[in-house]
Design a protein around this motif. Structure first.
Motif, PDB file in Angstrom:
ATOM      1  N   GLU A   1       0.983  -1.059   0.033  1.00 29.43           N
ATOM      2  CA  GLU A   1       0.036  -0.107  -0.124  1.00 29.43           C
ATOM      3  C   GLU A   1       0.861   1.084   0.020  1.00 29.43           C
ATOM      4  OE1 GLU A   1      -2.352   2.495  -0.155  1.00 29.43           O
ATOM      5  OE2 GLU A   1      -3.760   0.852   0.377  1.00 29.43           O
ATOM      6  N   ASP A   2       0.771   2.041  -0.843  1.00 33.70           N
ATOM      7  CA  ASP A   2       1.513   3.175  -1.136  1.00 33.70           C
ATOM      8  C   ASP A   2       0.862   4.633  -0.150  1.00 33.70           C
ATOM      9  OD1 ASP A   2      -0.530   3.384  -2.955  1.00 33.70           O
ATOM     10  OD2 ASP A   2       0.152   4.919  -3.927  1.00 33.70           O
ATOM     11  N   GLU A   3      -0.202   4.492   0.072  1.00 36.44           N
ATOM     12  CA  GLU A   3      -0.807   5.661   0.974  1.00 36.44           C
ATOM     13  C   GLU A   3      -0.148   5.458   2.194  1.00 36.44           C
ATOM     14  OE1 GLU A   3      -5.038   5.835  -1.180  1.00 36.44           O
ATOM     15  OE2 GLU A   3      -4.944   5.898   0.845  1.00 36.44           O
TER      16      GLU A   3
ATOM     17  N   ASP B   1      -3.001  -3.300  -2.733  1.00 39.39           N
ATOM     18  CA  ASP B   1      -3.678  -2.047  -3.372  1.00 39.39           C
ATOM     19  C   ASP B   1      -3.676  -2.397  -4.937  1.00 39.39           C
ATOM     20  OD1 ASP B   1      -4.755   0.562  -3.208  1.00 39.39           O
ATOM     21  OD2 ASP B   1      -2.922   1.474  -3.204  1.00 39.39           O
TER      22      ASP B   1
ATOM     23  N   MET C   1      -3.567   0.884  -7.316  1.00 40.74           N
ATOM     24  CA  MET C   1      -2.775   1.812  -7.882  1.00 40.74           C
ATOM     25  C   MET C   1      -1.455   1.934  -7.106  1.00 40.74           C
ATOM     26  SD  MET C   1      -4.488   2.327 -10.395  1.00 40.74           S
ATOM     27  CE  MET C   1      -3.509   3.798 -11.010  1.00 40.74           C
TER      28      MET C   1
HETATM   29 CA    CA Z   1      -2.581   3.253  -4.046  1.00 43.83          CA
END
Ligand code: CA
Length: 225
Positions: A7-9, A51, A53
């Motif tokens: 997860e990049d967030e 995730d 994106m």
């Molecule tokens: Ca994302």
């Protein structure tokens, strides 16, 4: 049981890792698709929370890459509400389930437990039992003499190891490498402290003691007369 979150967030990733830790899971966090792929291919995970994106490599590419290499780890996709088509695409590519963001944490936990239950082959138990001590690997729950005991993620992992290897003397170095993923100096007392804390919860309040010290060698979990 070990989980991987990709997860990049930053906030979501931290929230997931912390929440899953509190629920008794040991979860690694990758913030890019490439990091996620490297971890997934080099460590044995029981489940990946993915995730869609992501920078470097998106969730679909990551999933495709690990499936192509024969990795059949269960994958739970996280998708945004406006990416409905993604769900279909994800499932076609071999995702096992999906959850639409934003989601309730209780819903995520329920999905994870169901996937872990499904993912276990029939010969692998989901519950361990020694005398009146029970450990549920899926619900992450421990009972002693029918009473619920709350353990930290590390305590749970330590107890799981000792129960899986019931009756076997486990050297501190083995416990360190299996539960902490690292090698401790021989003079450290981290293991001792952890075992003492675990005993205080599962043995001290009860007449039946299961964790025993074998002087100069390590620890063993077994029922003794
Ligand atoms: Ca994302």
């Amino acid at each position: 049981m070990k989980l991987l979150i990709v997860e990049d967030e930053v906030k979501t990733g931290d929230y997931l890792q912390q929440g899953l830790g509190e629920a008794g899971f040991n979860a690694d966090l990758a913030r890019t698709g490439l990091d996620g792929l490297n971890l997934a291919m080099n460590q044995p995970y029981d489940l990946i929370i993915l995730d869609v994106m992501l920078p470097e490599l998106d969730g679909w590419q990551l999933l495709q890459a690990i499936r192509k290499r024969g990795n059949e780890v269960p994958v739970l996709f996280l998708t945004a509400r406006d990416e409905v088509d993604d769900r279909v695409r994800g499932l076609e590519l071999g995702a096992d389930d999906y959850l639409i963001k934003p989601f309730a944490f209780s819903e995520l936990l329920a999905r994870i437990r169901s996937l872990l239950r499904r993912g276990r082959s029939s010969q692998e138990p989901t519950r361990l039992q020694v005398a009146d001590l029970e450990l549920d690997l899926v619900k992450r729950r421990v009972l002693k003499a029918g009473e619920r005991i709350d353990l930290t993620a590390k305590e749970f992992a330590l107890l799981e190891l000792m129960m899986r290897r019931e009756g076997e003397v486990l050297p501190r170095s083995l416990i360190a490498s299996q539960v902490w993923d690292m090698n401790f100096d021989s003079d450290t007392n981290v293991i001792e402290v952890a075992v003492r804390r675990l005993r205080a919860k599962v043995d001290d309040p009860y007449p039946r003691k299961l964790i025993h010290t074998v002087r100069g060698m390590g620890y063993v979990l077994e029922e003794r007369d």
